[in-house]
Design a protein around this motif. Structure first.
Motif, PDB file in Angstrom:
ATOM      1  N   HIS A 281      -5.723   7.364   0.813  1.00 15.97           N
ATOM      2  CA  HIS A 281      -5.901   8.571   1.459  1.00 15.97           C
ATOM      3  C   HIS A 281      -6.033   8.120   2.906  1.00 15.97           C
ATOM      4  O   HIS A 281      -6.163   8.394   3.874  1.00 15.97           O
ATOM      5  N   ARG A 282      -7.510   6.576   2.735  1.00 18.22           N
ATOM      6  CA  ARG A 282      -7.686   6.632   3.783  1.00 18.22           C
ATOM      7  C   ARG A 282      -6.946   4.524   4.284  1.00 18.22           C
ATOM      8  O   ARG A 282      -6.437   4.419   3.605  1.00 18.22           O
ATOM      9  N   LEU A 283      -6.478   4.904   5.424  1.00 22.24           N
ATOM     10  CA  LEU A 283      -6.374   3.741   6.516  1.00 22.24           C
ATOM     11  C   LEU A 283      -7.036   2.143   6.483  1.00 22.24           C
ATOM     12  O   LEU A 283      -6.507   1.521   7.064  1.00 22.24           O
ATOM     13  N   THR A 284      -8.047   2.293   6.136  1.00 23.30           N
ATOM     14  CA  THR A 284      -9.077   1.251   6.678  1.00 23.30           C
ATOM     15  C   THR A 284      -8.555   0.258   5.800  1.00 23.30           C
ATOM     16  O   THR A 284      -7.853  -0.229   4.022  1.00 23.30           O
ATOM     17  N   GLY A 285      -8.063  -1.189   6.132  1.00 19.42           N
ATOM     18  CA  GLY A 285      -8.245  -2.876   6.072  1.00 19.42           C
ATOM     19  C   GLY A 285      -6.601  -2.248   5.729  1.00 19.42           C
ATOM     20  O   GLY A 285      -6.165  -3.268   4.985  1.00 19.42           O
ATOM     21  N   LEU A 286      -5.280  -1.715   6.044  1.00 15.94           N
ATOM     22  CA  LEU A 286      -4.415  -1.828   5.466  1.00 15.94           C
ATOM     23  C   LEU A 286      -3.497  -2.908   6.547  1.00 15.94           C
ATOM     24  O   LEU A 286      -2.443  -3.210   5.838  1.00 15.94           O
ATOM     25  N   GLU A 287      -3.970  -2.986   7.384  1.00 19.14           N
ATOM     26  CA  GLU A 287      -3.469  -4.319   7.946  1.00 19.14           C
ATOM     27  C   GLU A 287      -3.222  -5.699   7.317  1.00 19.14           C
ATOM     28  O   GLU A 287      -2.484  -6.549   7.757  1.00 19.14           O
ATOM     29  N   ARG A 288      -3.731  -6.122   6.415  1.00 15.81           N
ATOM     30  CA  ARG A 288      -3.779  -6.859   5.850  1.00 15.81           C
ATOM     31  C   ARG A 288      -2.593  -6.488   4.049  1.00 15.81           C
ATOM     32  O   ARG A 288      -2.387  -7.580   3.803  1.00 15.81           O
ATOM     33  N   MET A 289      -2.320  -5.627   4.261  1.00 11.73           N
ATOM     34  CA  MET A 289      -1.209  -5.209   3.877  1.00 11.73           C
ATOM     35  C   MET A 289       0.402  -6.087   3.619  1.00 11.73           C
ATOM     36  O   MET A 289       0.849  -5.979   4.979  1.00 11.73           O
ATOM     37  N   ASP A 290       1.335  -6.247   2.665  1.00 17.19           N
ATOM     38  CA  ASP A 290       2.714  -7.184   3.303  1.00 17.19           C
ATOM     39  C   ASP A 290       3.576  -5.459   3.528  1.00 17.19           C
ATOM     40  O   ASP A 290       3.986  -6.110   4.621  1.00 17.19           O
ATOM     41  N   GLN A 291       3.453  -4.695   3.417  1.00 14.98           N
ATOM     42  CA  GLN A 291       4.244  -3.008   2.962  1.00 14.98           C
ATOM     43  C   GLN A 291       3.088  -2.218   3.458  1.00 14.98           C
ATOM     44  O   GLN A 291       2.631  -2.154   2.192  1.00 14.98           O
ATOM     45  N   ILE A 292       3.839  -0.960   3.797  1.00 14.50           N
ATOM     46  CA  ILE A 292       3.102   0.261   3.353  1.00 14.50           C
ATOM     47  C   ILE A 292       3.711   1.458   3.505  1.00 14.50           C
ATOM     48  O   ILE A 292       5.573   1.442   4.374  1.00 14.50           O
TER      49      ILE A 292
ATOM     50  N   ALA B 241       0.891  -1.542   0.043  1.00 18.75           N
ATOM     51  CA  ALA B 241      -0.024   0.275   0.588  1.00 18.75           C
ATOM     52  C   ALA B 241       0.796   1.258   0.382  1.00 18.75           C
ATOM     53  O   ALA B 241       2.338   1.373   0.013  1.00 18.75           O
ATOM     54  N   VAL B 242       0.219   1.846  -0.511  1.00 16.21           N
ATOM     55  CA  VAL B 242       1.481   3.543  -0.556  1.00 16.21           C
ATOM     56  C   VAL B 242       0.024   4.825  -0.189  1.00 16.21           C
ATOM     57  O   VAL B 242      -0.902   4.978  -0.430  1.00 16.21           O
ATOM     58  N   VAL B 243       0.587   5.616   1.044  1.00 16.10           N
ATOM     59  CA  VAL B 243      -0.749   6.217   1.540  1.00 16.10           C
ATOM     60  C   VAL B 243      -0.268   7.519   1.744  1.00 16.10           C
ATOM     61  O   VAL B 243       1.650   7.647   1.398  1.00 16.10           O
ATOM     62  N   GLY B 244      -0.362   8.403   2.131  1.00 19.75           N
ATOM     63  CA  GLY B 244      -0.369  10.227   2.219  1.00 19.75           C
ATOM     64  C   GLY B 244      -1.263  11.033   1.600  1.00 19.75           C
ATOM     65  O   GLY B 244      -2.406  11.077   1.305  1.00 19.75           O
ATOM     66  N   PRO B 245      -0.964  11.752   2.031  1.00 21.66           N
ATOM     67  CA  PRO B 245      -1.622  13.550   2.467  1.00 21.66           C
ATOM     68  C   PRO B 245      -1.768  13.770   0.588  1.00 21.66           C
ATOM     69  O   PRO B 245      -1.273  13.126  -0.524  1.00 21.66           O
ATOM     70  N   SER B 246      -3.091  13.995  -0.300  1.00 16.39           N
ATOM     71  CA  SER B 246      -3.319  14.317  -1.717  1.00 16.39           C
ATOM     72  C   SER B 246      -2.102  15.137  -2.036  1.00 16.39           C
ATOM     73  O   SER B 246      -1.556  16.753  -0.845  1.00 16.39           O
ATOM     74  N   GLY B 247      -1.857  15.157  -2.721  1.00 19.67           N
ATOM     75  CA  GLY B 247      -0.377  16.072  -3.569  1.00 19.67           C
ATOM     76  C   GLY B 247       0.823  15.318  -3.096  1.00 19.67           C
ATOM     77  O   GLY B 247       1.669  15.396  -3.427  1.00 19.67           O
ATOM     78  N   ALA B 248       0.888  13.968  -2.502  1.00 15.09           N
ATOM     79  CA  ALA B 248       1.833  13.225  -2.170  1.00 15.09           C
ATOM     80  C   ALA B 248       3.045  12.860  -3.076  1.00 15.09           C
ATOM     81  O   ALA B 248       4.076  12.169  -3.219  1.00 15.09           O
ATOM     82  N   GLY B 249       2.014  12.113  -4.316  1.00 12.39           N
ATOM     83  CA  GLY B 249       2.420  11.842  -5.697  1.00 12.39           C
ATOM     84  C   GLY B 249       2.068  10.447  -5.608  1.00 12.39           C
ATOM     85  O   GLY B 249       2.765   9.956  -6.663  1.00 12.39           O
ATOM     86  N   LYS B 250       0.837  10.093  -4.895  1.00 13.56           N
ATOM     87  CA  LYS B 250       0.406   8.144  -5.751  1.00 13.56           C
ATOM     88  C   LYS B 250       0.311   7.895  -6.585  1.00 13.56           C
ATOM     89  O   LYS B 250       0.282   7.222  -7.267  1.00 13.56           O
TER      90      LYS B 250
END
Length: 576
Positions: A529-540, A366-375
C-alpha cells in the motif's frame, strides 16, 4: 462407540506388543498368586513337622515365584510403557500430519492455545486408553480363568463364591463408580483445554494485557478456570479413594467368605487342613488383577472426550485438494490469471472479482490498493492456501490446480510483512529455506541481504538465539533475515507482501536495496500500500474492493489521475 473403534484402530499397529504386555501382566499377578499360596502351603505343611524332603518342592516354588514376580513385573512395565510411548509418538505425528493440510484456511477459527492443548494434553490423556482401559480388563479375565480352575480343584461352592466377589470388584463396582462420576472425565478434558488456551493466549498477549491494564481481569479469569479444574481434580481424587476403599472391602469380604466356607469343608475332610490358608491367600493375591478396574470407565470417558476433540480436527476436509492426475513442474515461470474470483464465504461478497493479471517470466508487477482491497487474498490463492471459485491461475501455461501444492510452493519464495522467526539461532532460521545449505551458501545470502555486519557484531555470530518471534531483533533486521531466507531458497518466483511496511524511511531504503538484489532474474509480484520505488516496476495493478480499478506503469497511472494518483498524492502529503 465409533470414537472407541477409531481409537482401537489407531492402537492396532502395536497389538503384538500389547499382547506381550498383557501376557506379562498376567504372569506377574500369577506369580504373586503362586508366591502367596505356595508360602501359605509351606508354612502350614511345616507346622506338621514333616521331613525336609516333603518341603523341598514348596521351598523351590517360593524362590521361583519370588524371583519370577520381580522379573515379570519389570518386563511388564517395560513392554507396557514402551508401547504407550510408541503410541503417544504415533498419535502426535498422526495428528500433526492431519492438521498440517488444514493450515491456514481451516485453522484460522481455532485458538492457538486450544490447538496446543489438543496436540499435547489431549494426546497425553490417551495414554490411559491402553494402560487403564484396554490392558487391565484383559489381565483380569485371564486371572479369573486361572482362579476358577484353581478353586474348582477343591470345591464348586468355592468357585461360585469367588466368581461372585470377583465380578462385584471387576464389573459391578466399576459400573457404580461410573454412575457416581458420570461426565467427570469429559469435564476434566474440557476445562483443562480451556485453561491451556487461556494461558497461551495470555502469554502471547502479555504486552497488550499490561499496556491496557487488564492484568487483574485476566488473573481473575485464570483463577476462576483454575478453581473449576481444582474442583474436578478433587472430585476425581474422592472418586479414586472411594473406589480403592470399596475394592479393598470387597477383597477382604471375599477372603473371609472363602475362609468361613472352607472351614466346614476342612472339618469334614473334603479339603486337607494345609490348604486352608492357601485358599484364603489365593483370594488376597488374585485381587491385584482388579485393583485398577474401578476407574476404568472414568478413564474411558476421559479418553473418548480427548479423542473426540482430536477427531473433530482430523475429520475436517482441507480447502485445497491434491489433483487426481498431477502434472509435472512447468519449464517457464510466467504467471497469468483469467477472470479470477474468490470469496472466503460463498454467501458473502467477493474478496477478488474478475482479476486478469499477466507477469512474464522475469517480469515485475506491483499490486497496490487500500487495506482490504484483496492484495493478501491474491497471495493466498497463488500459494494455494485457498482455492478460487471462478476463473483460473496459470503458471508456465499450466493451471496451478493441476500441480501438487507442495511442488507449487517450492517454486515460490515469500517475503511477508510479518515474517515468523523461530525461537532458535539465526542460522537455524535461515536453514528453514534449505536444510542442506553449506556454510558458503549461508555466508553468501547473508552478505547479499546486508546482514554480515550485523551478525559479526553479535557475540555468537549466526549461532545467536533471537527469541520468540525474533523479538531481540529490530523490524529491519527481521526483514533482512526473511530476504536472506528467500535468497537461500532460490525460487524462480518471488512474492513481496508488504515487505517494507512498518519500517522507518532509512531502514526501508536499506531493505529495498536488498530486495532489489533478491528480484534479479525472478518473476516478481510486489503487494504494497506504499508507493515508494514503484517506478522500477514493469506494471502496476490497482485493486479497490476486490476489483481491478486501474492498470499501467507508474507514469501512465499518474497521468490518468485516478485512484493511484490520489493514493500517491496522499502518500506524498504524509511524508512531508
Amino acid at each position: 462407540m465409533s470414537d472407541f473403534l477409531r481409537l482401537v484402530k489407531l492402537v492396532s499397529p502395536y497389538w503384538q506388543r500389547m499382547l506381550w504386555a498383557v501376557l506379562l501382566g498376567f504372569l506377574t499377578v500369577g506369580s504373586n498368586i503362586g508366591l502367596l499360596t505356595t508360602s501359605a502351603y509351606l508354612i502350614s505343611k511345616a507346622a506338621l513337622h514333616p521331613s525336609v524332603a516333603e518341603l523341598m518342592v514348596a521351598i523351590v516354588g517360593v524362590r521361583f515365584f519370588g524371583i519370577a514376580r520381580a522379573v515379570f513385573r519389570y518386563l511388564e512395565r517395560y513392554f507396557s510403557h514402551d508401547v504407550t510411548f510408541r503410541l503417544l509418538s504415533q498419535l502426535r505425528v498422526w495428528f500433526y500430519q492431519a492438521m498440517e493440510p488444514l493450515a491456514p484456511a481451516r485453522l484460522q477459527i481455532q485458538h492457538s492455545g486450544d490447538l496446543l492443548s489438543r496436540i499435547v494434553s489431549d494426546v497425553e490423556v490417551l495414554k490411559n486408553f491402553y494402560l487403564r482401559v484396554l490392558a487391565p480388563p484383559l489381565v483380569a479375565v485371564l486371572i479369573l480363568v486361572l482362579m476358577i480352575t484353581f478353586y474348582s480343584q477343591f470345591a464348586v461352592k468355592l468357585t461360585y463364591l469367588y466368581l461372585f466377589f470377583f465380578v462385584v470388584a471387576g464389573l459391578i463396582l466399576p459400573l457404580g463408580v461410573r454412575l457416581r462420576g458420570r461426565g467427570l472425565g469429559r469435564q476434566m478434558v474440557a476445562v483443562r483445554a480451556q485453561m491451556n488456551a487461556r494461558l497461551v493466549d495470555s502469554i502471547q498477549g502479555m504486552t497488550e494485557i499490561i499496556a491496557y491494564g487488564q492484568r487483574q481481569a485476566i488473573q481473575e479469569n485464570v483463577s476462576q478456570i483454575s478453581g473449576k479444574l481444582i474442583s474436578l481434580q478433587g472430585k476425581t481424587a474422592v472418586l479414586s479413594g472411594l473406589a480403592n476403599s470399596l475394592n479393598g472391602l470387597t477383597m477382604h469380604l471375599a477372603l473371609w467368605s472363602i475362609l468361613v466356607l472352607s472351614i466346614p469343608l476342612v472339618t469334614t475332610g473334603e479339603i486337607k487342613e494345609v490348604y486352608l490358608a492357601v485358599l484364603a491367600l489365593g483370594v488376597l493375591s488374585s485381587f491385584e488383577a482388579v485393583g485398577n478396574l474401578p476407574l476404568t470407565f472414568h478413564y474411558l470417558e476421559e479418553s473418548l472426550a480427548a479423542a473426540k476433540r482430536l477427531f473433530s480436527i482430523t475429520a475436517t476436509k482441507p480447502t485445497v485438494s491434491n489433483p487426481m492426475l498431477p502434472t509435472s513442474v512447468p519449464d517457464s515461470f510466467d504467471l497469468h490469471t483469467k477472470g479470477l474470483s474468490f470469496s472466503y464465504d460463498r454467501d458473502k461478497t467477493y474478496a477478488l472479482q474478475n482479476i486478469n493479471l499477466a507477469i512474464p517470466q522475469g517480469g515485475r508487477v506491483a499490486v497496490v490498493g487500500p487495506s482490504g482491497a484483496g492484495k493478501s487474498t491474491l497471495v493466498n490463492l497463488l500459494l494455494r492456501f485457498w482455492d478460487y471459485q471462478q476463473g483460473s491461475i496459470y503458471l508456465g501455461g499450466r493451471n496451478i490446480k493441476e500441480l501438487q501444492p507442495e511442488e507449487l510452493r517450492q517454486l515460490i519464495a515469500v517475503v511477508a510483512q510479518r515474517t515468523h522467526l523461530f525461537n532458535t539461532t539465526i542460522r537455524e532460521n535461515l536453514l528453514l529455506a534449505k536444510p542442506t545449505a553449506t556454510a558458503e551458501e549461508l555466508a553468501d545470502v547473508v552478505h547479499r541481504a546486508r546482514l554480515d555486519d550485523f551478525i559479526q557484531e553479535l557475540p555468537n555470530g549466526d549461532q545467536t538465539y533471537i527469541g520468540e518471534g525474533g523479538f531481540k531483533l529490530s523490524g529491519g533486521q527481521r526483514q533482512r533475515i526473511a530476504i536472506a531466507r528467500a535468497l537461500l531458497k532460490d525460487a524462480p518466483i518471488l512474492i513481496l507482501d508488504e515487505a517494507t511496511a512498518g519500517l522507518d524511511a532509512v531502514t526501508e531504503r536499506e531493505v529495498m536495496s536488498a530486495i532489489d538484489e533478491l528480484m534479479q532474474g525472478r518473476t516478481c509480484l510486489m503487494l504494497t500500500h506504499r508507493l515508494t520505488g514503484l517506478e522500477r516496476m514493469d506494471q502496476i495493478l490497482v485493486l479497490d474492493e476486490g476489483k481491478l480499478a486501474e492498470q499501467g506503469t507508474h507514469r501512465e497511472l499518474l497521468q490518468r489521475k485516478g485512484l493511484y494518483y490520489r493514493m500517491w498524492e496522499l502518500s506524498r502529503q504524509i511524508e512531508q
